[in-house]
Design an enzyme around this catalytic site. Structure first.
Site, PDB file in Angstrom:
ATOM      1  CB  SER A   1     -16.515 -39.683  -6.734  1.00 30.53           C
ATOM      2  OG  SER A   1     -16.898 -39.184  -5.469  1.00 30.53           O
TER       3      SER A   1
ATOM      4  CD  GLU B   1     -22.863 -37.095 -15.745  1.00 28.88           C
ATOM      5  OE1 GLU B   1     -22.323 -37.465 -16.800  1.00 28.88           O
ATOM      6  OE2 GLU B   1     -23.057 -35.902 -15.473  1.00 28.88           O
TER       7      GLU B   1
ATOM      8  CB  CYS C   1     -18.383 -38.886 -17.410  1.00 24.46           C
ATOM      9  SG  CYS C   1     -18.499 -37.350 -16.495  1.00 24.46           S
TER      10      CYS C   1
END
Length: 323
Positions: free
Chosen positions: A234, A255, A289
């Site tokens: 997150s 990421e 994602c």
């Protein structure tokens, strides 16, 4: 689901530190999300075990860097081969702890293994540069060297692929790693460590600890021996990690949370579009994602799109068909 592995040794439950499986007093139970039944209990690492893993990685760093790029490549290639040889067992483990269907789990194992294969080859091509100097009597040479010990923190939604995409480039570059997989899905990481061990990757090069983020995290961010931290998760947690790593000037790779609109123009082929929307939104129960988080439809086709999407979802649910 019950695990019926061809190679039961892949179901490891200890902390993997310095080439050994270590047990601890505290245990963490891994739950099968399909029925909430226990799959296994793994060692819950504390600060002491985490620091032990960092020490092992630091001590293994120099010998690992002294291997030639070809030697590291060969070891990574052996690891890749073993992962693919045990694809079915690894998929069974992944599905048991994470919940995705076996077809997707098998795909993730192959996908994750591809990172090992690719970086095994690219590791032999880490070239430097010769840069024109400011005068004839000067030469500027740029060389690339391993940054050092790397901390790898991975999420639960892709427990195999998210780990190999961090470990493989680090090892190819000459770094060693301390990995913290998500507590919900540690078994895939531990199975990968077992196969790396069998491939002959030296002790201390890969270390895996499972446990509380509040206990393990500060060990990784505050220890100056960790020179880089890579995290997938997150945005909120990523910000905290970057701030914590600043104290020791660590390099970071983040990421973080995705932002994925699905934009549909009036000339779109709605049959193909709806298949794409369903695949994106519902793949892995929506936990990817790049999962679509909002759909933007041109007003001229909005009504047709909604009607066809609802009809297709109802049909898929009724038939049990996977889109």
């Amino acid at each position: 689901m019950s695990l019926n592995l061809s190679d039961p040794q892949l179901l490891q439950t200890g902390a993997y530190i310095n080439g050994e499986w270590l047990s601890g007093e505290q245990q963490l139970t891994v739950i099968d999300p399909s029925d909430a039944s226990p799959v296994a209990s793994v060692t819950k690492a504390d600060a002491k075990l985490t620091k032990q893993a960092i020490t092992a990685a630091e001590q293994a760093l120099s010998p690992w860097q002294q291997l030639s790029a070809k030697q590291r490549s060969q070891l990574l290639r052996k690891w890749f081969d073993l992962v693919m040889q045990h694809q079915e067992d690894l998929a069974q483990i992944l599905t048991a702890e994470q919940g995705k269907i076996l077809a997707e789990a098998r795909g993730e194992i192959a996908y994750g293994a591809s990172y090992i294969e690719w970086f095994a080859e690219e590791g032999k091509r880490i070239y430097g540069d010769t840069i024109p100097g400011p005068s004839p009597d000067k030469r500027i040479v740029c060389i690339k060297q391993a940054v050092g010990v790397v901390a790898c923190i991975t999420p639960w939604n892709f427990p195999s692929a998210m780990l190999t995409r961090k470990i493989a480039p680090a090892l190819a570059a000459g770094c060693t790693v301390v990995c913290k997989p998500a507590s919900e899905t540690p078994l895939s990481a531990l199975a990968l460590a077992e196969l790396a061990h069998r491939a002959g990757i030296p002790k201390g090069v890969i270390n895996v600890v499972v446990g509380s983020s509040s206990e393990i995290g500060p060990c990784l961010t505050d220890d100056p021996r960790i020179r880089k931290l890579t995290f997938t998760g997150s945005t909120e947690v990523g910000k905290k990690l970057v701030a914590a790593c600043a104290k020791t000037l660590k390099k970071t790779s983040m990421e973080l949370g995705g932002n994925a609109p699905f934009i549909i123009f009036p000339d779109a082929d709605l049959d193909k579009v709806i298949d794409g929307v369903i695949a994106s939104k519902y793949r892995n129960s929506g936990q990817t994602c790049v999962c679509t988080n909002r759909i933007l439809v041109h007003k001229d086709i909005q009504q047709n799109f909604v009607e066809q999407l609802v009809a297709k979802v109802k049909t898929a649910v009724g038939s049990g068909k996977r889109h």
